[in-house]
Design a protein around this motif. Structure first.
Motif, mmCIF file in Angstrom:
data_model
loop_
_atom_site.group_PDB
_atom_site.id
_atom_site.type_symbol
_atom_site.label_atom_id
_atom_site.label_comp_id
_atom_site.label_asym_id
_atom_site.label_seq_id
_atom_site.Cartn_x
_atom_site.Cartn_y
_atom_site.Cartn_z
ATOM 1 N N TRP A 16 0.799 -1.019 -0.138
ATOM 2 C CA TRP A 16 -0.032 0.117 0.109
ATOM 3 C C TRP A 16 1.058 1.240 0.003
ATOM 4 N N LYS A 54 0.182 -0.820 -5.159
ATOM 5 C CA LYS A 54 -0.891 0.166 -5.359
ATOM 6 C C LYS A 54 -0.181 1.049 -6.549
ATOM 7 N N GLU A 55 0.760 1.474 -6.530
ATOM 8 C CA GLU A 55 1.408 2.401 -7.431
ATOM 9 C C GLU A 55 2.694 2.232 -7.607
ATOM 10 N N SER A 100 -4.779 -1.856 -8.707
ATOM 11 C CA SER A 100 -5.492 -1.350 -7.726
ATOM 12 C C SER A 100 -5.701 -2.593 -6.564
ATOM 13 N N GLU A 153 -8.770 -3.330 -5.435
ATOM 14 C CA GLU A 153 -10.092 -3.593 -5.758
ATOM 15 C C GLU A 153 -9.727 -4.622 -7.044
ATOM 16 N N GLU A 154 -9.053 -4.133 -8.198
ATOM 17 C CA GLU A 154 -8.799 -5.150 -9.119
ATOM 18 C C GLU A 154 -7.961 -6.562 -8.823
#
Length: 160
Positions: free
Chosen positions: A77, A104-105, A121, A123-124
């Motif tokens: 995260w 996340k990124e 992400s 969620e994905e």
């Protein structure tokens, strides 16, 4: 699946707790961190109320690795690409153990290889786990130099 979440607890612990709950609501077990709350920050190392009071910083961090190394994945995260010192250390050890890492990124200011397909992400990522019952595959590296260096390193073929 079984996983761990890493990132800056000092900056994002509340977000990380929400993410743990999201994974668990979707049938996945998160070994670390435990849902707790921050007890204190000791020189940049966050101590949770769930941490054993008899454990040193080294003991707490080593226990994290015990949990990470038995996980199917690690999710980082890292809003805005931020990873702190402890997360950088964790990433190095996790990479060497070949535990799949998803972000996340794209991490900033960390000179490590980020496989194509590993930035996704939460969620994905959870949707993929739930629909395919397996981890998303990393995409093949296009850069020939990077590909060769990574392959040689993995095969103990060292360059000078």
């Amino acid at each position: 699946m079984i996983g761990c979440i890493i990132g800056s607890f000092r900056k994002y612990y509340d977000d990380i707790i929400s993410i743990i709950r999201l994974f668990e609501e979707n049938g996945h077990e998160i070994l670390s961190p435990k849902i707790s709350c921050i007890d204190r920050d000791e020189d940049g190392f966050v101590i949770l109320k769930s941490d054993n009071v008899n454990y040193s910083h080294v003991d707490i961090q080593t226990l994290v690795f015990h949990r990470v190394f038995q996980s199917d994945f690690v999710y980082v995260w890292n809003p805005n690409g931020y990873v702190g010192r402890t997360t950088c250390y964790e990433l190095g050890r996790i990479i060497e153990r070949n535990v799949p890492i998803y972000y996340k990124e794209v991490p900033k200011d960390v000179p490590i290889y980020i496989p194509r397909g590993s930035v996704i992400s939460v969620e994905e990522f959870i949707e993929y786990l739930n629909s395919k019952n397996k981890l998303p595959k990393y995409l093949e590296e296009n850069n020939a130099i990077t590909k060769e260096l990574l392959s040689d390193l993995a095969n103990n073929k060292f360059h000078n």
